[in-house]
Design a protein around this motif. Structure first.
Motif, PDB file in Angstrom:
ATOM      1  N   LEU A 178      32.138  69.278 -51.650  1.00  0.00           N
ATOM      2  CA  LEU A 178      31.171  70.463 -52.379  1.00  0.00           C
ATOM      3  C   LEU A 178      30.439  69.906 -53.388  1.00  0.00           C
ATOM      4  N   PRO A 179      29.144  69.969 -53.561  1.00  0.00           N
ATOM      5  CA  PRO A 179      28.407  69.363 -54.660  1.00  0.00           C
ATOM      6  C   PRO A 179      29.017  70.053 -56.049  1.00  0.00           C
ATOM      7  N   GLN A 180      29.029  69.281 -57.093  1.00  0.00           N
ATOM      8  CA  GLN A 180      29.363  69.711 -58.432  1.00  0.00           C
ATOM      9  C   GLN A 180      28.506  70.918 -58.912  1.00  0.00           C
ATOM     10  N   SER A 181      27.466  70.846 -58.449  1.00  0.00           N
ATOM     11  CA  SER A 181      26.400  71.930 -58.984  1.00  0.00           C
ATOM     12  C   SER A 181      26.731  73.214 -58.595  1.00  0.00           C
ATOM     13  N   PHE A 182      27.786  73.284 -57.651  1.00  0.00           N
ATOM     14  CA  PHE A 182      28.245  74.756 -57.052  1.00  0.00           C
ATOM     15  C   PHE A 182      28.721  75.464 -58.262  1.00  0.00           C
ATOM     16  N   GLY A 183      29.164  74.802 -59.188  1.00  0.00           N
ATOM     17  CA  GLY A 183      29.908  75.411 -60.478  1.00  0.00           C
ATOM     18  C   GLY A 183      28.893  76.064 -61.446  1.00  0.00           C
ATOM     19  N   SER A 184      27.490  75.714 -61.323  1.00  0.00           N
ATOM     20  CA  SER A 184      26.522  76.387 -62.180  1.00  0.00           C
ATOM     21  C   SER A 184      26.113  77.873 -61.491  1.00  0.00           C
ATOM     22  N   LEU A 185      26.735  78.026 -60.286  1.00  0.00           N
ATOM     23  CA  LEU A 185      26.226  79.293 -59.782  1.00  0.00           C
ATOM     24  C   LEU A 185      26.796  80.651 -60.241  1.00  0.00           C
ATOM     25  N   SER A 186      26.359  80.812 -61.296  1.00  0.00           N
ATOM     26  CA  SER A 186      27.114  81.878 -62.257  1.00  0.00           C
ATOM     27  C   SER A 186      27.077  83.150 -61.779  1.00  0.00           C
ATOM     28  N   SER A 187      26.124  83.732 -61.043  1.00  0.00           N
ATOM     29  CA  SER A 187      26.105  85.004 -60.554  1.00  0.00           C
ATOM     30  C   SER A 187      26.526  85.217 -58.967  1.00  0.00           C
ATOM     31  N   LEU A 202      38.547  72.316 -53.327  1.00  0.00           N
ATOM     32  CA  LEU A 202      37.888  73.544 -53.765  1.00  0.00           C
ATOM     33  C   LEU A 202      37.699  73.772 -55.264  1.00  0.00           C
ATOM     34  N   GLY A 203      38.210  72.744 -55.995  1.00  0.00           N
ATOM     35  CA  GLY A 203      38.271  72.776 -57.536  1.00  0.00           C
ATOM     36  C   GLY A 203      37.054  73.113 -58.064  1.00  0.00           C
ATOM     37  N   VAL A 204      35.729  72.684 -57.482  1.00  0.00           N
ATOM     38  CA  VAL A 204      34.463  73.266 -58.007  1.00  0.00           C
ATOM     39  C   VAL A 204      34.276  74.651 -58.110  1.00  0.00           C
ATOM     40  N   LEU A 205      34.963  75.388 -57.229  1.00  0.00           N
ATOM     41  CA  LEU A 205      34.848  76.719 -57.197  1.00  0.00           C
ATOM     42  C   LEU A 205      35.578  77.705 -58.211  1.00  0.00           C
ATOM     43  N   TRP A 223      45.375  71.340 -52.928  1.00  0.00           N
ATOM     44  CA  TRP A 223      45.999  72.750 -53.246  1.00  0.00           C
ATOM     45  C   TRP A 223      45.071  73.720 -53.638  1.00  0.00           C
ATOM     46  N   ILE A 224      45.230  74.994 -53.666  1.00  0.00           N
ATOM     47  CA  ILE A 224      44.099  76.063 -53.852  1.00  0.00           C
ATOM     48  C   ILE A 224      44.274  76.427 -55.406  1.00  0.00           C
TER      49      ILE A 224
END
Length: 689
Positions: A178-187, A202-205, A223-224
């Motif tokens: 998963l791309p790191q920019s997923f972490g910018s999806l604040s909404s 799934l760390g980026v989520l 791990w989750i």
């Protein structure tokens, strides 16, 4: 006092008023006309037209307007086919765009409505990746691309989407982490990724405030994150989660998914004994291997080790996960001479190849040589019938050694027939022609136009090839308008990489090495999916007695006579093609100002100036490209078109550099297929050369 207007003037006033209040904005009309044509002009879209019309004033089905601007396009579940066109960027007022649950195919184009808030393209058969223009839609709230055939690795394109609330990519073929920019999806509240081939953790989520997360049936590991356990609707089955003690802040899949914990514990309990047994066996195998190696070490000659190293030199495979482990370096952005001297060292010289490479390749090809007793042949009568006696209506183009015709055979097959001018045989007898045919039949690569047969009769020699329905790259770039046959940046980089792979195969994989000597955009043919196929491979013997095999602008500076051609000359010609893809210009254009007529001379000094580079980019791209990808593409061009042949990279190095370029472009479409497979098409008329 009442104002009395003459009747004619009053009528004109009323008509103008009607135009102001009832006529749709022309850019919106043009975009919807293009969409209608791309959808194969479906009869179920009442009110629509392929040219002109008034969508807002005449109630086109699925269209909603505000004033004279189209604001919503809702065409869900209408059984539509075709593609969605390339003028959607003109629909600047469209906020709701729904073409879901149809049978639409092809790539999702760059040019989606730029101010869309709601986009739903789910339930179609779209291929390729996610459109780059989506990364610029700062107001986008809803994006549903589920149930398509999208593939490849997601790029970091989600940083500017602070309003995105739902993202559904489920039931596709996406892969990679998963791309790191997923972490910018604040909404983001709903994220559906199930039934893909995503991997990694799934760390980026962990930083997102999700209410609905579905990652079932992927290849996630580790791990989750504990922070995800509070999600109301969280589905994680069908992955390879770690079963051991979780590190701080993490939990096992069983802890995070109560509904499946009992089954999970039974599985892990049953696996512990098996895992121990596997470890013991593995240790014993390693010990035995080490003992055997020590025993034979003294008998292994240095020559054998040298031979193994040579035979196992790197060659870029054609696989979907080729981006895994690619480091984002800036070496390609260095000055051409510095990069050529350090990062792109050629593995071997043009004039020689290691004995072990030739020995290995000849052994590999020897089995095929014994089978080349006969080749598929066509009679002159059959070719005459299929081409209407080589009529002008069947002519696809004029090449350096003869004409190319489209041949439609009685069984429905459509092939391309190259008629060899006898003068170009330079006195060679038919036996020499057969040697050339034999050599061409040995060339097998998905990005090389495949020879299917031949015809040789007194005064007549023909080569029969697979037919590529989209004609040549030259035709796309120089003989068509921006909208009828557009090439997005993604497609241009994909064409460059596929062509580079073909030349890499000729230079460094096939034995003996093959110099093409005729690489130009008119010899890059495009199939139905715009995959490139390099034509005229193996025809260099026909050019031995002429200096006019290449069009103006393609010849490397050292190529003053045919014997001067080397693999590095091919690299130069390939660099010129990359310039065509970058600028949309011909290699030589006498209609331009004198300083701009030679494309290489005009562009080369400016390739490292990003501001100038963006001004030189093909206007047909409408600025829709990742700047980083454009810059890297230009860096590769600079290396290929250097004046000194020894400083130009080998094609294997060009391929690797283009893979880096692809990595910062949203290309997720498979490039070229497997080495043993080739896509073919036998439809339509297009320009051949």
């Amino acid at each position: 006092m009442a104002l009395h207007l003459p009747p004619l003037l009053l009528l004109l006033f009323l008509r103008l008023s009607g135009l102001v209040h009832g006529t749709t904005d022309p850019p919106d009309v043009s975009a919807l006309n293009d969409l209608y044509r791309s959808l194969n002009s479906p009869s179920q879209l009442t009110g629509w037209s392929s040219s002109g019309g008034d969508p807002c004033g005449n109630d086109w089905q699925g269209i909603k307007c505000s004033g004279s601007s189209v604001t919503e396009i809702i065409l869900s579940g209408l059984g539509l086919t075709g593609t969605i066109g390339y003028q959607l960027s003109s629909l600047t007022s469209v906020t709701y765009f729904d073409l879901s649950k149809n049978n639409l195919h092809g790539d999702i184009p760059y040019q989606l409505p730029p101010n869309a808030i709601h986009i739903d393209l789910s339930g179609n058969v779209f291929t390729g990746g996610i459109s780059y223009s989506i990364s610029q839609m700062t107001d986008l709230n809803y994006l549903n691309l589920a149930n398509n055939q999208l593939s490849g690795q997601l790029t970091d394109m989600f940083r500017k989407l602070p309003s995105l609330s739902l993202l559904d990519l489920s039931f596709n073929h996406f892969s990679g982490t998963l791309p790191q920019s997923f972490g910018s999806l604040s909404s983001l509240k709903t994220l559906r990724l199930q039934n893909n081939q995503f991997s990694g953790s799934l760390g980026v989520l962990a930083t997102l405030s999700l209410d609905d997360l579905n990652v079932q049936n992927n290849q996630f590991t580790g791990w989750i994150p504990n922070k995800l356990k509070s999600i109301d609707d969280f589905k994680i089955d069908g992955n390879s989660w770690s079963s051991g003690p979780a590190p701080p802040g993490m939990s096992t899949a069983a802890d995070s998914n109560g509904g499946s914990s009992s089954m999970y514990n039974k599985q892990t309990a049953g696996l512990k004994g098996a895992a121990i047994a596997v470890i013991v066996i593995a240790v014993l195998v390693v010990i035995l291997i080490l003992m055997a190696f020590a025993k034979r070490r003294s008998s292994v000659s240095s020559y054998y080790m040298e031979e193994q190293f040579s035979q196992n030199r790197s060659f870029t495979p054609l696989v979907d996960n080729e981006f895994a482990g690619v480091k984002d370096t800036s070496s390609v952005g260095l000055k051409a001479t510095e990069t050529a001297a350090t990062a792109l060292k050629e593995p071997f010289a043009d004039t020689q190849k290691s004995f072990t490479d030739n020995d290995f390749a000849n052994t590999f090809n020897s089995r095929r040589n014994t089978d080349l007793i006969s080749f598929p042949t066509y009679s002159l009568a059959d070719l005459q019938a299929a081409t209407l006696n080589f009529s002008s209506s069947s002519l696809l183009g004029q090449g350096n050694i003869g004409q190319v015709y489209k041949a439609k055979f009685a069984d429905g097959k459509v092939l391309a027939v190259k008629k060899i001018e006898t003068l170009n045989l330079s006195g060679r007898c038919s036996h020499d022609f057969m040697e050339i045919v034999s050599d061409i039949f040995k060339l097998h690569h998905p990005n090389i136009t495949e020879l299917l047969g031949y015809c040789s009769e007194p005064d007549y020699q023909f080569l029969i090839y697979e037919f590529q329905q989209n004609g040549s790259l030259h035709g796309f770039l120089h003989l068509s308008d921006d909208y009828s046959r557009p090439l997005t940046w993604e497609t241009r980089v994909r064409i460059a990489l596929g062509t580079a792979r073909a030349v890499e195969y000729l230079h460094e994989v096939h034995s003996p090495s093959v110099i093409h000597k005729n690489i130009k955009s008119s010899n890059i043919l495009l199939d139905a999916e715009l995959n490139p196929h390099l034509a005229d491979c193996g025809l260099a013997p026909f050019f031995e007695d002429t200096n006019e095999n290449l069009g103006p602008g393609y010849n490397a500076p050292e190529c003053t006579k045919p014997s001067a051609y080397t693999r590095k000359s091919d690299v130069y010609s390939f660099g010129v093609i990359m310039l065509e893809l970058l600028t949309g210009r011909k290699p030589f254009d006498s209609s331009k100002p004198r300083i701009e007529q030679s494309l290489v001379r005009w562009v080369a000094p400016q390739l490292h100036d990003i501001d100038t580079l963006e001004r030189m980019a093909d206007p047909a791209l409408h600025g829709l490209y990742p700047p980083k990808s454009l810059s890297r593409f230009a860096d590769i061009v600079a290396l290929c078109i250097q004046l000194e042949p020894e400083f130009r990279p080998a094609m294997s190095e060009v391929v690797q550099a283009l893979v880096h370029c692809v990595h910062c472009t949203s290309i997720n479409k498979r490039i070229g297929g497997d080495l043993g497979a080739s896509r073919r098409s036998d439809d339509s008329d297009s320009g051949y050369y």
